[in-house]
Structures are given as structure tokens and as C-alpha cells.
Design a protein around this motif. Structure first.
Motif, PDB file in Angstrom:
ATOM      1  N   THR A   1    -119.917 -41.640 -47.307  1.00  0.00           N
ATOM      2  CA  THR A   1    -121.203 -42.191 -47.740  1.00  0.00           C
ATOM      3  C   THR A   1    -121.706 -41.541 -49.027  1.00  0.00           C
ATOM      4  N   GLU A   2    -121.514 -40.247 -49.139  1.00  0.00           N
ATOM      5  CA  GLU A   2    -122.039 -39.501 -50.295  1.00  0.00           C
ATOM      6  C   GLU A   2    -121.482 -40.010 -51.611  1.00  0.00           C
ATOM      7  N   THR A   3    -120.192 -40.372 -51.625  1.00  0.00           N
ATOM      8  CA  THR A   3    -119.553 -40.813 -52.876  1.00  0.00           C
ATOM      9  C   THR A   3    -119.407 -42.326 -52.956  1.00  0.00           C
ATOM     10  N   GLY A   4    -119.520 -42.992 -51.809  1.00  0.00           N
ATOM     11  CA  GLY A   4    -119.324 -44.439 -51.800  1.00  0.00           C
ATOM     12  C   GLY A   4    -117.867 -44.829 -51.938  1.00  0.00           C
ATOM     13  N   LYS A   5    -116.960 -43.879 -51.727  1.00  0.00           N
ATOM     14  CA  LYS A   5    -115.522 -44.156 -51.861  1.00  0.00           C
ATOM     15  C   LYS A   5    -114.812 -43.945 -50.520  1.00  0.00           C
ATOM     16  N   ALA A   6    -113.649 -44.525 -50.419  1.00  0.00           N
ATOM     17  CA  ALA A   6    -112.871 -44.404 -49.188  1.00  0.00           C
ATOM     18  C   ALA A   6    -111.515 -43.758 -49.465  1.00  0.00           C
ATOM     19  N   GLY A   7    -111.148 -42.835 -48.615  1.00  0.00           N
ATOM     20  CA  GLY A   7    -109.816 -42.236 -48.683  1.00  0.00           C
ATOM     21  C   GLY A   7    -108.907 -42.965 -47.699  1.00  0.00           C
ATOM     22  N   ILE A   8    -107.738 -43.385 -48.173  1.00  0.00           N
ATOM     23  CA  ILE A   8    -106.803 -44.121 -47.317  1.00  0.00           C
ATOM     24  C   ILE A   8    -105.420 -43.494 -47.425  1.00  0.00           C
ATOM     25  N   SER A   9    -104.827 -43.237 -46.278  1.00  0.00           N
ATOM     26  CA  SER A   9    -103.487 -42.661 -46.247  1.00  0.00           C
ATOM     27  C   SER A   9    -102.631 -43.402 -45.230  1.00  0.00           C
ATOM     28  N   GLU A  10    -101.366 -43.601 -45.579  1.00  0.00           N
ATOM     29  CA  GLU A  10    -100.387 -44.177 -44.665  1.00  0.00           C
ATOM     30  C   GLU A  10     -99.310 -43.135 -44.427  1.00  0.00           C
ATOM     31  N   ALA A  11     -98.834 -43.061 -43.184  1.00  0.00           N
ATOM     32  CA  ALA A  11     -97.855 -42.036 -42.845  1.00  0.00           C
ATOM     33  C   ALA A  11     -96.783 -42.594 -41.911  1.00  0.00           C
ATOM     34  N   GLU A  12     -95.559 -42.083 -42.070  1.00  0.00           N
ATOM     35  CA  GLU A  12     -94.425 -42.504 -41.243  1.00  0.00           C
ATOM     36  C   GLU A  12     -94.271 -41.553 -40.064  1.00  0.00           C
ATOM     37  N   VAL A  13     -94.295 -42.111 -38.861  1.00  0.00           N
ATOM     38  CA  VAL A  13     -94.194 -41.318 -37.637  1.00  0.00           C
ATOM     39  C   VAL A  13     -92.816 -40.671 -37.534  1.00  0.00           C
ATOM     40  N   ASP A  14     -92.785 -39.385 -37.157  1.00  0.00           N
ATOM     41  CA  ASP A  14     -91.493 -38.705 -36.999  1.00  0.00           C
ATOM     42  C   ASP A  14     -91.315 -38.047 -35.633  1.00  0.00           C
ATOM     43  N   CYS A  15     -92.385 -37.978 -34.811  1.00  0.00           N
ATOM     44  CA  CYS A  15     -92.264 -37.308 -33.514  1.00  0.00           C
ATOM     45  C   CYS A  15     -93.333 -37.838 -32.566  1.00  0.00           C
ATOM     46  N   LEU A  16     -92.958 -37.985 -31.280  1.00  0.00           N
ATOM     47  CA  LEU A  16     -93.902 -38.486 -30.288  1.00  0.00           C
ATOM     48  C   LEU A  16     -93.560 -37.911 -28.916  1.00  0.00           C
ATOM     49  N   VAL A  17     -94.587 -37.414 -28.223  1.00  0.00           N
ATOM     50  CA  VAL A  17     -94.426 -36.957 -26.843  1.00  0.00           C
ATOM     51  C   VAL A  17     -95.631 -37.431 -26.042  1.00  0.00           C
ATOM     52  N   THR A  18     -95.410 -37.888 -24.795  1.00  0.00           N
ATOM     53  CA  THR A  18     -96.495 -38.428 -23.983  1.00  0.00           C
ATOM     54  C   THR A  18     -96.512 -37.798 -22.595  1.00  0.00           C
ATOM     55  N   GLY A  19     -97.638 -37.952 -21.916  1.00  0.00           N
ATOM     56  CA  GLY A  19     -97.743 -37.477 -20.541  1.00  0.00           C
ATOM     57  C   GLY A  19     -99.070 -37.893 -19.933  1.00  0.00           C
ATOM     58  N   ASP A  20     -99.005 -38.728 -18.886  1.00  0.00           N
ATOM     59  CA  ASP A  20    -100.186 -39.107 -18.116  1.00  0.00           C
ATOM     60  C   ASP A  20    -101.326 -39.654 -18.990  1.00  0.00           C
ATOM     61  N   GLY A  21    -101.006 -40.621 -19.837  1.00  0.00           N
ATOM     62  CA  GLY A  21    -102.034 -41.278 -20.634  1.00  0.00           C
ATOM     63  C   GLY A  21    -102.440 -40.558 -21.901  1.00  0.00           C
ATOM     64  N   VAL A  22    -101.754 -39.475 -22.220  1.00  0.00           N
ATOM     65  CA  VAL A  22    -102.059 -38.716 -23.434  1.00  0.00           C
ATOM     66  C   VAL A  22    -100.810 -38.660 -24.315  1.00  0.00           C
ATOM     67  N   ALA A  23    -101.002 -38.770 -25.615  1.00  0.00           N
ATOM     68  CA  ALA A  23     -99.875 -38.714 -26.551  1.00  0.00           C
ATOM     69  C   ALA A  23    -100.187 -37.762 -27.693  1.00  0.00           C
ATOM     70  N   THR A  24     -99.166 -37.082 -28.143  1.00  0.00           N
ATOM     71  CA  THR A  24     -99.254 -36.260 -29.350  1.00  0.00           C
ATOM     72  C   THR A  24     -98.142 -36.722 -30.277  1.00  0.00           C
ATOM     73  N   LEU A  25     -98.498 -36.955 -31.531  1.00  0.00           N
ATOM     74  CA  LEU A  25     -97.504 -37.431 -32.489  1.00  0.00           C
ATOM     75  C   LEU A  25     -97.775 -36.845 -33.850  1.00  0.00           C
ATOM     76  N   THR A  26     -96.747 -36.859 -34.680  1.00  0.00           N
ATOM     77  CA  THR A  26     -96.898 -36.435 -36.064  1.00  0.00           C
ATOM     78  C   THR A  26     -96.308 -37.497 -36.982  1.00  0.00           C
ATOM     79  N   ALA A  27     -96.789 -37.485 -38.217  1.00  0.00           N
ATOM     80  CA  ALA A  27     -96.324 -38.452 -39.204  1.00  0.00           C
ATOM     81  C   ALA A  27     -96.436 -37.826 -40.586  1.00  0.00           C
ATOM     82  N   VAL A  28     -95.531 -38.212 -41.484  1.00  0.00           N
ATOM     83  CA  VAL A  28     -95.519 -37.686 -42.847  1.00  0.00           C
ATOM     84  C   VAL A  28     -96.131 -38.722 -43.783  1.00  0.00           C
ATOM     85  N   VAL A  29     -97.132 -38.304 -44.554  1.00  0.00           N
ATOM     86  CA  VAL A  29     -97.861 -39.213 -45.442  1.00  0.00           C
ATOM     87  C   VAL A  29     -96.930 -39.747 -46.537  1.00  0.00           C
ATOM     88  N   THR A  30     -96.886 -41.073 -46.646  1.00  0.00           N
ATOM     89  CA  THR A  30     -96.045 -41.726 -47.657  1.00  0.00           C
ATOM     90  C   THR A  30     -96.869 -42.337 -48.792  1.00  0.00           C
TER      91      THR A  30
END
Length: 205
Positions: free
Chosen positions: A98-127
Motif C-alpha cells: 500500500t505504501e508504494t502502490g506497487k506489487a512484488g510478484i515472484s514465480e518459483a519452480e517446486v523442487d521438494c515436497l513432504v506431507t503428513g496428516d493435512g499439512v505440507a512443507t515444500l520448497t521452490a526456486v525463484v525463476t
């Protein structure tokens, strides 16, 4: 004669019934082996981040699916075929300030995923990014809300992962590493398909 015939009929019926009862039950057709479930996270949502200035808008979209042993890498000159928690997919992060009126946008490629009982942790590298974070690995955690509870999400920058000697925003993140889901989803949501850890394989090529 009628009484005799009826008596014989009853006796015959009793004999047939006994034979049927003694016969082995027909074998049931073999069941098809169930296909192993694949860990995945899909969805998009706006979240409430307690430390973001009022009026800021923060959104995440996540499409990630497990793909064990599909990301070969080399360590100390040795080639490996990948890791059991390898994954594929895409993460998009949008933050309107809001302060600057600008938006930061990033896209990332997923490289790792682990799940358990409705919860997930993942990582991705910004492209792709307009915030200077290209090449940085980011960590995301997702909790699929239950019994009417809202979904939640956490991310590896802002309040966590301080790494002395490095940029606190772009600090190093290891694969599948992310903080607890500390924000609350206010619009949209995520679906987590939990699955057991994949079968271990020899990682050496």
C-alpha cells in the motif's frame, strides 16, 4: 399317497439344503491393488499476515506434486539420480504494498515436497521476480483446515530463517524447509493430499 409324497418332498428339500450349506463359498474375484497416493498441494489464497501494513494484499498460489528421484544432482563430483522428496510444480507469490502502490510478484519452480496428516512443507526456486530474488529457494508450509477451521500458510521470509551474515529476506533455505503455517487464509484455500514417504531407493547413478 398325497401325505407320503409331501413327506418325501420335504426330506428331499432338507437334503439339498444341507448339501448347499456344506459346499464351499465361491471365491471372490481378486481385488485390484490400490494405486499409491501421490503427495500434492493445490490451491490459491489470500492470507492475513500480522506484521504486514494495513491495506497490503498478499496472495499465494501453489501447484505441487511429488516426483521422487526425478531431480538429478552432483555432490563432490558424484552424480545422484535425485532424492525421495523430489517434486515438481509452481509457486506464485504476490504482495501489493500500500505504501508504494506497487506489487512484488515472484514465480518459483517446486523442487521438494513432504506431507503428513493435512499439512505440507515444500520448497521452490525463484525463476522470475521483480523483487531481485531470482535464484533464491523459498520455503512454504500449508495446513488444510478441518472441521470448519481456516486453511493456514507459512513462508520462509519476513519473520523466520534469520541467517547471520546473510540477507535476512533472502537467507538460505534447504530443501523442504519452511516454518509452521503462521498466517490465516482469508480468501480461497488449499487442498493437501497427504501420502506416506516414498519407498527408499539407492540414489547413486
Amino acid at each position: 399317497m398325497k401325505i407320503r409324497s409331501m413327506t418325501l418332498s420335504v426330506a428331499a428339500l432338507a437334503t439339498v439344503t444341507a448339501l448347499v450349506a456344506a459346499a464351499p463359498a465361491p471365491a471372490s474375484p481378486p481385488s485390484k491393488p490400490s494405486k499409491p497416493r501421490t503427495a500434492a498441494v493445490h490451491g490459491a489464497a489470500q492470507v492475513h499476515f500480522a506484521y504486514a501494513p494495513k491495506g497490503d494484499v498478499i496472495r499465494f498460489s501453489v501447484d505441487a506434486e511429488a516426483a521422487p528421484y526425478t531431480r538429478p544432482f552432483t555432490i563432490k563430483g558424484t552424480s545422484l539420480k535425485g532424492a525421495p522428496l523430489d517434486a515438481k510444480g509452481k509457486v506464485t507469490v504476490y504482495h501489493y504494498v500500500t505504501e508504494t502502490g506497487k506489487a512484488g510478484i515472484s514465480e518459483a519452480e517446486v523442487d521438494c515436497l513432504v506431507t503428513g496428516d493435512g499439512v505440507a512443507t515444500l520448497t521452490a526456486v525463484v525463476t522470475k521476480s521483480n523483487t531481485g530474488s531470482k535464484g533464491t529457494r523459498i520455503g512454504i508450509s500449508v495446513q488444510d483446515g478441518r472441521h470448519g477451521a481456516p486453511d493456514r500458510l507459512g513462508f520462509s521470509w519476513g519473520i523466520a530463517n534469520a541467517d547471520p551474515g546473510h540477507d535476512p529476506i533472502l537467507a538460505r533455505v534447504g530443501t523442504c524447509m519452511a516454518p509452521a503455517p503462521f498466517t490465516t487464509v482469508t480468501e480461497g484455500g488449499f487442498k493437501v493430499a497427504s501420502a506416506p514417504l516414498p519407498q527408499w531407493q539407492d540414489p547413486w547413478l
